[in-house]
Motif scaffolding. Sequence first.
Motif, PDB file in Angstrom:
ATOM      1  N   ALA A   1      -0.033   2.331 -11.447  1.00  0.00           N
ATOM      2  CA  ALA A   1      -1.179   1.425 -11.529  1.00  0.00           C
ATOM      3  C   ALA A   1      -0.768   0.122 -12.199  1.00  0.00           C
ATOM      4  O   ALA A   1      -1.615  -0.640 -12.644  1.00  0.00           O
ATOM      5  CB  ALA A   1      -2.318   2.083 -12.289  1.00  0.00           C
TER       6      ALA A   1
ATOM      7  N   PRO B   1      -6.467  -7.056  -1.816  1.00  0.00           N
ATOM      8  CA  PRO B   1      -7.130  -5.751  -1.918  1.00  0.00           C
ATOM      9  C   PRO B   1      -8.657  -5.827  -1.816  1.00  0.00           C
ATOM     10  O   PRO B   1      -9.276  -5.050  -1.086  1.00  0.00           O
ATOM     11  CB  PRO B   1      -6.683  -5.227  -3.285  1.00  0.00           C
TER      12      PRO B   1
ATOM     13  N   VAL C   1      -2.632  -0.103   2.744  1.00  0.00           N
ATOM     14  CA  VAL C   1      -3.001  -0.208   1.332  1.00  0.00           C
ATOM     15  C   VAL C   1      -1.787   0.042   0.437  1.00  0.00           C
ATOM     16  O   VAL C   1      -1.655  -0.556  -0.637  1.00  0.00           O
ATOM     17  CB  VAL C   1      -4.145   0.780   1.006  1.00  0.00           C
TER      18      VAL C   1
ATOM     19  N   LEU D   1      -2.466   5.935  -7.179  1.00  0.00           N
ATOM     20  CA  LEU D   1      -2.782   5.525  -8.547  1.00  0.00           C
ATOM     21  C   LEU D   1      -1.977   6.329  -9.561  1.00  0.00           C
ATOM     22  O   LEU D   1      -1.550   5.808 -10.588  1.00  0.00           O
ATOM     23  CB  LEU D   1      -4.274   5.660  -8.824  1.00  0.00           C
TER      24      LEU D   1
ATOM     25  N   ILE E   1      -5.718   7.723  -2.237  1.00  0.00           N
ATOM     26  CA  ILE E   1      -5.946   6.687  -3.249  1.00  0.00           C
ATOM     27  C   ILE E   1      -5.555   7.201  -4.631  1.00  0.00           C
ATOM     28  O   ILE E   1      -4.879   6.516  -5.392  1.00  0.00           O
ATOM     29  CB  ILE E   1      -7.423   6.225  -3.221  1.00  0.00           C
TER      30      ILE E   1
ATOM     31  N   THR F   1      -8.234  -0.491  -6.200  1.00  0.00           N
ATOM     32  CA  THR F   1      -7.770   0.646  -5.412  1.00  0.00           C
ATOM     33  C   THR F   1      -8.922   1.616  -5.134  1.00  0.00           C
ATOM     34  O   THR F   1      -9.067   2.104  -4.007  1.00  0.00           O
ATOM     35  CB  THR F   1      -6.614   1.364  -6.132  1.00  0.00           C
TER      36      THR F   1
ATOM     37  N   VAL G   1      -6.171  -3.114 -11.145  1.00  0.00           N
ATOM     38  CA  VAL G   1      -5.518  -2.354 -10.069  1.00  0.00           C
ATOM     39  C   VAL G   1      -6.305  -1.087  -9.766  1.00  0.00           C
ATOM     40  O   VAL G   1      -6.542  -0.751  -8.594  1.00  0.00           O
ATOM     41  CB  VAL G   1      -4.054  -2.023 -10.444  1.00  0.00           C
TER      42      VAL G   1
ATOM     43  N   TYR H   1      -1.829  -2.549  -2.813  1.00  0.00           N
ATOM     44  CA  TYR H   1      -2.890  -2.118  -3.724  1.00  0.00           C
ATOM     45  C   TYR H   1      -2.684  -2.603  -5.160  1.00  0.00           C
ATOM     46  O   TYR H   1      -3.634  -2.755  -5.912  1.00  0.00           O
ATOM     47  CB  TYR H   1      -3.064  -0.594  -3.685  1.00  0.00           C
ATOM     48  N   ARG H   2      -1.438  -2.874  -5.564  1.00  0.00           N
ATOM     49  CA  ARG H   2      -1.164  -3.299  -6.944  1.00  0.00           C
ATOM     50  C   ARG H   2      -1.085  -4.814  -7.105  1.00  0.00           C
ATOM     51  O   ARG H   2      -0.910  -5.314  -8.205  1.00  0.00           O
ATOM     52  CB  ARG H   2       0.159  -2.694  -7.429  1.00  0.00           C
TER      53      ARG H   2
END
Length: 186
Positions: free
Chosen positions: A11, A102, A91, A7, A3, A55, A51, A95-96
């Motif tokens: 992000a 998400p 993911v 990031l 994760i 996340t 985000v 994720y964004r």
Amino acid sequence: IGILTILFYSADPQIYPDSNRYLNGNLYDPPMYSTIIAIMQLVFGSLNSVVVLQTLFIGFSIINFTRTVAVLFKLDLTIKILVSIFLFLPVIQFYRHLLTEPFCYAFSLLFVSFVFRLILNFNYQNLIWSSCSVVFLLLTRNQFIFLYPVIIILYIGILMLNNSKKKSWLLISFISIFLIHNTLIN
């Protein structure tokens, strides 16, 4: 670790045509995601914070689910790592996104882990957490309407397995809450 890696990679939010519904708020959509976006923009002033939040929430949900499954089914370290990787891989694709996916992914993992706990170890804490995760899913996306019959069947099944009158009244009250919620929403 995964994760934090994604990031650090980026992000920046990806905005889609459907994202405007959540950015501007919409009376036809459940209010949770729009509210989260508004609060994060108010507090941090950018969509990047949304985000980061979603996340990190996905990461927490993957850890929670993996720990739950590992404890309940006595999994070794190799299997736990494989389960985590399997849950983490999708993911990377979303994720964004400034869409509900998400948060729904994270709440779905939490829901399944709390239901596992509830089925294998009925107690009030597991009942409350599984009920809260269902409510959060319902407040995030309309497509989770199918959870009403699922949760009612689950609670009735647990009610039949547990003959305690105190637990029975608690389960009946939770079923009533879901029925009232359904009536208010529709």
